[in-house]
Design an enzyme around this catalytic site. Structure first.
Site, PDB file in Angstrom:
ATOM      1  N   THR A  16      -1.628 -13.549   4.595  1.00  0.00           N
ATOM      2  CA  THR A  16      -0.453 -14.314   4.154  1.00  0.00           C
ATOM      3  C   THR A  16       0.834 -13.562   4.479  1.00  0.00           C
ATOM      4  O   THR A  16       1.913 -14.128   4.431  1.00  0.00           O
ATOM      5  CB  THR A  16      -0.516 -14.603   2.641  1.00  0.00           C
ATOM      6  OG1 THR A  16      -0.678 -13.365   1.942  1.00  0.00           O
ATOM      7  CG2 THR A  16      -1.668 -15.546   2.306  1.00  0.00           C
ATOM      8  N   SER A  17       0.706 -12.273   4.791  1.00  0.00           N
ATOM      9  CA  SER A  17       1.906 -11.500   5.156  1.00  0.00           C
ATOM     10  C   SER A  17       1.478 -10.313   6.016  1.00  0.00           C
ATOM     11  O   SER A  17       0.295 -10.119   6.290  1.00  0.00           O
ATOM     12  CB  SER A  17       2.636 -11.012   3.899  1.00  0.00           C
ATOM     13  OG  SER A  17       1.819 -10.089   3.206  1.00  0.00           O
ATOM     14  N   GLY A  18       2.466  -9.535   6.430  1.00  0.00           N
ATOM     15  CA  GLY A  18       2.206  -8.256   7.098  1.00  0.00           C
ATOM     16  C   GLY A  18       1.455  -8.347   8.420  1.00  0.00           C
ATOM     17  O   GLY A  18       1.573  -9.322   9.171  1.00  0.00           O
ATOM     18  N   ILE A  19       0.691  -7.288   8.687  1.00  0.00           N
ATOM     19  CA  ILE A  19      -0.047  -7.173   9.945  1.00  0.00           C
ATOM     20  C   ILE A  19      -1.025  -8.345  10.082  1.00  0.00           C
ATOM     21  O   ILE A  19      -1.158  -8.933  11.162  1.00  0.00           O
ATOM     22  CB  ILE A  19      -0.799  -5.813   9.988  1.00  0.00           C
ATOM     23  CG1 ILE A  19       0.219  -4.652  10.045  1.00  0.00           C
ATOM     24  CG2 ILE A  19      -1.755  -5.748  11.164  1.00  0.00           C
ATOM     25  CD1 ILE A  19      -0.397  -3.261   9.889  1.00  0.00           C
ATOM     26  N   SER A 141      -6.726   2.884  10.040  1.00  0.00           N
ATOM     27  CA  SER A 141      -5.404   3.525  10.044  1.00  0.00           C
ATOM     28  C   SER A 141      -5.527   4.901  10.668  1.00  0.00           C
ATOM     29  O   SER A 141      -6.616   5.505  10.623  1.00  0.00           O
ATOM     30  CB  SER A 141      -4.911   3.683   8.604  1.00  0.00           C
ATOM     31  OG  SER A 141      -3.766   4.513   8.551  1.00  0.00           O
ATOM     32  N   TYR A 154      -6.857   6.670  -0.129  1.00  0.00           N
ATOM     33  CA  TYR A 154      -6.621   5.702   0.951  1.00  0.00           C
ATOM     34  C   TYR A 154      -7.256   6.201   2.247  1.00  0.00           C
ATOM     35  O   TYR A 154      -7.991   5.478   2.917  1.00  0.00           O
ATOM     36  CB  TYR A 154      -5.109   5.500   1.118  1.00  0.00           C
ATOM     37  CG  TYR A 154      -4.721   4.618   2.285  1.00  0.00           C
ATOM     38  CD1 TYR A 154      -4.942   3.252   2.250  1.00  0.00           C
ATOM     39  CD2 TYR A 154      -4.114   5.159   3.435  1.00  0.00           C
ATOM     40  CE1 TYR A 154      -4.577   2.434   3.325  1.00  0.00           C
ATOM     41  CE2 TYR A 154      -3.754   4.358   4.501  1.00  0.00           C
ATOM     42  CZ  TYR A 154      -3.983   2.991   4.449  1.00  0.00           C
ATOM     43  OH  TYR A 154      -3.627   2.192   5.508  1.00  0.00           O
TER      44      TYR A 154
END
Ligand code: NAD
Length: 264
Positions: A16-19, A141, A154
């Site tokens: 719904t957003s971002g990458i 990442s 993370y």
């Protein structure tokens, strides 16, 4: 190269957003039928509307589900039976010192960042193998290679994704299914923009100054020397999801601006 994904069914988690949103848009513009996912129905509806107007020739649908839970993944797989392109993008990050990270945070990060992709790959990969075509991409990442001391939990989840991805690729031998990871570096998504705006307020800087000093201070080896745009990451993902990327399998593909200093 003209990437044509017509007729392929794609699911992008956390889009719904971002990458994730940029990936969903790129896939839709390449002709794929795209299912957008997020937790709130309102945001899913807004994302579907935005993508439908950006790529009117593609079919775009939405499914609201929390992919960090088994029930959320089950809801998705019950409504969406076959997926040709699975992009495991949903992920969370939060800087927190190791001594302040409670068990609950470790578990939450593992559920969102790792188990979502595990559950969805388990559900959709058998169909890909049966149809002898498929793409699974884990959005990991550079923090999975360079574990950041300000969010070790993370980093651990991002390394775990690389292990799952490589392991699944081993199961594709001799087929036209591929499983790869893409490793972004600092990228100006909505989530990161909020984080940078907070830094700017804390340090009395403009957002641009805060972003530039973040890269200099926290990612000094960056060759790019700036945050990447979400489209720069999506471009790599669209390529690896394409038919043209058939010889790329089991790889950890870096789109991190050269922060990682090793050659391979
Ligand atoms: P973001 O916070 O901007 O967007 C994440 C999206 O995932 C949002 O739409 C959010 O609603 C959704 N989401 C979160 N938890 C969810 C859940 N449980 N179920 C369904 N949807 C959920 O994040 P981003 O910066 O675009 O990051 C996307 C991915 O890229 C993540 O896996 C992140 O670890 C990775 N990544 C980001 C950066 C960066 O600098 N932005 C760098 C390296 C890797």
């Amino acid at each position: 190269m003209n990437i044509d994904l017509s007729g392929k069914a794609a699911l992008v988690t956390g889009s719904t957003s971002g990458i994730g949103h940029a990936i969903a848009k790129g896939l839709a513009l390449s002709g794929a039928n795209v299912v957008v996912n997020g937790r709130s129905q309102a945001k899913v509806d807004a994302a579907v509307a935005a993508l439908t107007s950006a790529a009117p020739a593609s079919r775009v649908a939405g499914l609201a589900a929390d992919v960090s839970t088994a029930a959320g993944c089950q809801l998705l797989t019950e409504r969406l039976h076959d997926v040709d392109i699975l992009i495991n993008n949903a992920g969370i990050f939060e800087p927190k010192g190791f001594f302040d990270i409670p068990d609950e945070d470790w578990t939450r990060f593992y559920e969102v960042n790792v188990m979502s992709g595990v559950r969805l790959a388990r559900a959709y990969m058998p169909g890909m193998l049966k149809r002898n075509w498929g793409r699974i991409v884990f959005i990991s990442s550079e923090s999975g290679l360079n574990i950041p001391k300000e969010m070790i939990h993370y980093g651990v989840t991002k390394t775990a994704q690389l292990a799952v991805s490589r392991g699944l690729a081993e199961m594709t031998r001799g087929t036209a299914v591929t499983v790869n990871s893409v490793l972004p570096g600092p990228t100006m998504s909505e989530g990161v923009e909020t984080f940078v705006k907070d830094l700017a307020i804390q340090n009395g800087q403009s957002v641009e100054e805060a972003a530039a000093s973040f890269v200099k201070q926290h990612r000094p080896t960056s060759l790019l020397q700036r945050f990447a745009s979400v489209e720069e990451i999506a471009n790599m993902v669209i390529y690896v999801a394409s038919k043209e990327a058939s010889a790329t399998n089991g790889a950890a593909l870096r789109a991190e601006g050269g922060i990682v200093q090793t050659i391979a």
